[in-house]
Design an enzyme around this catalytic site. Structure first.
Site, short mmCIF file in Angstrom:
data_model
loop_
_atom_site.label_atom_id
_atom_site.label_comp_id
_atom_site.label_asym_id
_atom_site.label_seq_id
_atom_site.Cartn_x
_atom_site.Cartn_y
_atom_site.Cartn_z
NE ARG A 58 -3.92 -2.20 2.19
CZ ARG A 58 -3.86 -3.47 1.96
NH1 ARG A 58 -2.44 -3.95 1.61
NH2 ARG A 58 -4.94 -4.17 1.86
NE ARG A 83 -2.69 -19.64 0.77
CZ ARG A 83 -2.22 -18.42 0.98
NH1 ARG A 83 -2.97 -17.48 1.62
NH2 ARG A 83 -0.95 -17.74 0.34
CE LYS A 143 -7.34 -15.42 0.35
NZ LYS A 143 -7.43 -13.96 0.24
CB SER A 170 -10.56 -10.63 -3.55
OG SER A 170 -9.53 -9.99 -3.22
NE ARG A 184 0.02 -15.64 3.71
CZ ARG A 184 0.83 -14.82 3.97
NH1 ARG A 184 1.64 -15.30 5.14
NH2 ARG A 184 1.07 -13.61 3.66
CB SER A 223 -10.45 -9.92 3.68
OG SER A 223 -10.02 -11.56 3.60
CG ASP A 276 -3.35 -14.08 4.05
OD1 ASP A 276 -4.13 -14.57 3.17
OD2 ASP A 276 -2.62 -12.88 3.81
NE ARG A 328 -5.00 -15.02 -5.74
CZ ARG A 328 -4.16 -14.71 -5.20
NH1 ARG A 328 -2.91 -14.37 -5.17
NH2 ARG A 328 -4.69 -13.79 -3.92
O1 LIG Z 1 -4.95 -6.61 0.56
C1 LIG Z 1 -4.02 -7.18 1.21
O2 LIG Z 1 -3.02 -6.96 1.46
C2 LIG Z 1 -4.50 -8.75 1.25
C3 LIG Z 1 -5.89 -9.08 1.40
C4 LIG Z 1 -6.25 -10.45 1.68
O3 LIG Z 1 -7.06 -10.91 0.45
P1 LIG Z 1 -8.35 -11.03 0.17
O4 LIG Z 1 -9.15 -9.93 0.25
O5 LIG Z 1 -8.73 -11.63 -1.10
O6 LIG Z 1 -8.94 -12.12 1.22
C5 LIG Z 1 -5.15 -11.49 2.00
O7 LIG Z 1 -5.52 -12.71 1.93
C6 LIG Z 1 -4.00 -11.12 1.38
O8 LIG Z 1 -2.94 -12.06 1.41
C7 LIG Z 1 -3.58 -9.74 1.51
C1 LIG Z 2 -2.90 -14.42 -0.49
C2 LIG Z 2 -1.83 -13.86 -0.35
O1 LIG Z 2 -1.34 -12.66 -0.84
P1 LIG Z 2 -1.78 -12.20 -2.30
O2 LIG Z 2 -3.26 -12.20 -2.56
O3 LIG Z 2 -1.01 -10.93 -2.51
O4 LIG Z 2 -1.11 -13.02 -3.47
C3 LIG Z 2 -1.04 -14.37 0.86
O5 LIG Z 2 0.36 -13.33 1.09
O6 LIG Z 2 -1.21 -15.16 1.45
#
Ligand SMILES: O=C(O)C1=C[C@@H](OP(=O)(O)O)[C@@H](O)[C@H](O)C1
Ligand SMILES: C=C(OP(=O)(O)O)C(=O)O
Length: 423
Positions: A26, A338, A334, A165, A379, A193, A307, A120
């Site tokens: 970010r 997972r 992901k 997501s 992970r 999330s 995660d 994805r």
């Molecule tokens: O915005 C982010 O930094 C993230 C959001 C999450 O994804 P989702 O929003 O798709 O669950 C997480 O699983 C990912 O590792 C990082």
């Molecule tokens: C899902 C993950 O990251 P990203 O969505 O950025 O690939 C993660 O770090 O587990």
């Protein structure tokens, strides 16, 4: 590369959590859009965050990589059309946010990545970008990368489902300050999330964005970002492996650089682990974990912390009794599915696992050694390592840990974990 992990009893030491992956993405992306020079202190240098750095440079930002700091000269909203395809590697966060950023460029951008990235979901983000004046589509019309974007972002109203997501929402919010009109973004249905969206809003505000939320709708004013000095805190997701290793092997470990008041979703690991029977002391910027290696199973909703699934799944496998993990259908989208991959690999170690649509039921306590595969998911590598401390295992395709925690093996060894890397 394979990892050979040997049974280890009792680990101890003082370590520092690596910098947060989500905050690094970010900060570097928002600083790249901002009006001047930003100083980012303690960014995470790992494969995923380097994907964001490269993408930001391709869109015109100048980034000077120094030891423990990145100096970013932003484009002041004037994103250039990249000379080449943007390859995000394995980073979903980069793909989602940079697809939106491409909406600020004048001409066409193509975004793609590795095989996992090309599986994805992207369609809801593409639909919303279209509502906001951008031409955005999937090159094979399957809602997946490669993605083609022609800029033209104006702002205005769009709505998006919240259950696939949160990165779609973060991506749209991040470009919000650069429309000709305000952005009004309504989340439809349940928002999963959510802490990740809160983190986005926090960083946007730090760079002086005008953003508000009212119930399920976000409002962003088209006021741009102001560059600033930003310090990146430690990562609770990466720290979950250190916490988990201590819980399973037993011992006492202190982890610095983790903040009590953090907005990170995966701070939840501290509640989970104490409920499983581990003693946790939380100080202002340090966590102390003390365990006798005896864990018991729990029920846990990971809707906001997807995660943590691999970490909690292996903790459940090592614990006595039943662990039920639920609320995380989105963990299927992901780096791997997972839910399916945790079930598959834990079964290889003799653990009884039932796959649910939105989680797992694990009957823990009886692990046998064996050979498991990470399916190139960072992970899974790190979580499976923790089980090796209990029984001794070999993890194939283990180099994936470098995606988010390049010092993972080094830190684990410093604590006394018996791990060998086999090229
Ligand atoms: O915005 C982010 O930094 C993230 C959001 C999450 O994804 P989702 O929003 O798709 O669950 C997480 O699983 C990912 O590792 C990082
Ligand atoms: C899902 C993950 O990251 P990203 O969505 O950025 O690939 C993660 O770090 O587990």
């Amino acid at each position: 590369m394979d990892l050979i992990v040997k049974k280890t009893e009792g680990i101890e030491g003082n370590v520092k959590a690596p910098p947060s992956k989500s905050y690094t993405h970010r900060a570097v992306i928002i600083a790249s859009l901002a009006d001047n020079i930003s100083h980012l202190k303690n960014p995470l240098v790992a494969k995923d965050t380097c994907s964001s750095v490269e993408a930001c440079e391709a869109f015109g930002a100048k980034i000077d990589i120094k030891r423990n700091a990145w100096i970013v000269k932003g484009v002041n909203g004037k994103v250039i059309t990249p000379e080449n395809v943007i390859d995000v590697g394995n980073s979903g966060t980069t793909l989602r946010i940079m697809t939106a950023v491409a909406g600020l460029a004048k001409y066409y951008t193509i975004l793609t990545g590795d095989k996992s990235i090309r599986s994805r979901p992207m369609q809801p983000l593409l639909n919303s970008l279209r509502d906001l004046g951008v031409v955005a589509f999937s090159s094979r019309n399957n809602g997946r990368a490669p993605i083609i974007v022609k800029g033209g972002y104006e702002g205005g109203y769009t709505e998006i489902p919240g259950n696939i997501s949160s990165q779609f929402i973060s991506a749209l919010l991040i470009i919000g300050p650069y429309g000709s009109k305000p952005l009004k973004l309504k989340i439809i249905g349940e928002l999963i999330s959510k802490p990740y969206v809160d983190m986005t809003v926090e960083v946007m505000k730090k760079f002086d964005a005008k953003i508000e939320r009212e119930k399920n709708t976000y409002y962003v004013e088209p006021n741009g970002y102001k560059s600033c000095k930003y310090s990146i805190e430690g990562d609770f997701s990466s720290a979950s492996y250190i916490v988990g290793a201590t819980a399973i092997a037993g011992g006492k470990v202190s982890i610095k650089n983790l903040f009590k008041d953090s907005k990170q979703a995966d701070k939840l690991i501290l509640d989970i682990i104490s409920e499983m029977g581990v003693d946790i002391k939380i100080k202002k910027n340090e966590i102390i974990v003390c365990s006798d290696g005896e864990l018991h199973g729990i029920d846990v909703n990971l809707k906001n912390s997807p995660d943590l699934l691999p970490t909690v799944a292996v903790l459940g496998a090592a614990a006595k009794g039943r662990t039920k993990i639920y609320g995380i259908r989105h963990a299927r989208f992901k780096e791997t599915d997972r839910i399916a991959m945790c079930a598959k690999e834990l079964s290889k170690l003799g653990i009884k696992v039932k796959e649910l649509d939105d989680g797992l039921i694990i009957n823990g306590g009886n692990i046998k050694g064996g050979i498991v595969d990470s399916h190139n998911d960072h992970r899974l590598v790190m979580a499976l390592t923790l089980l090796g401390l209990k029984k001794g295992i070999k993890i194939k395709n283990a180099e994936a840990y470098k995606i988010s925690f390049p010092d993972f093996v080094k830190v684990m060894k410093e604590l006394g974990c018996k791990i060998v890397e086999k090229p």
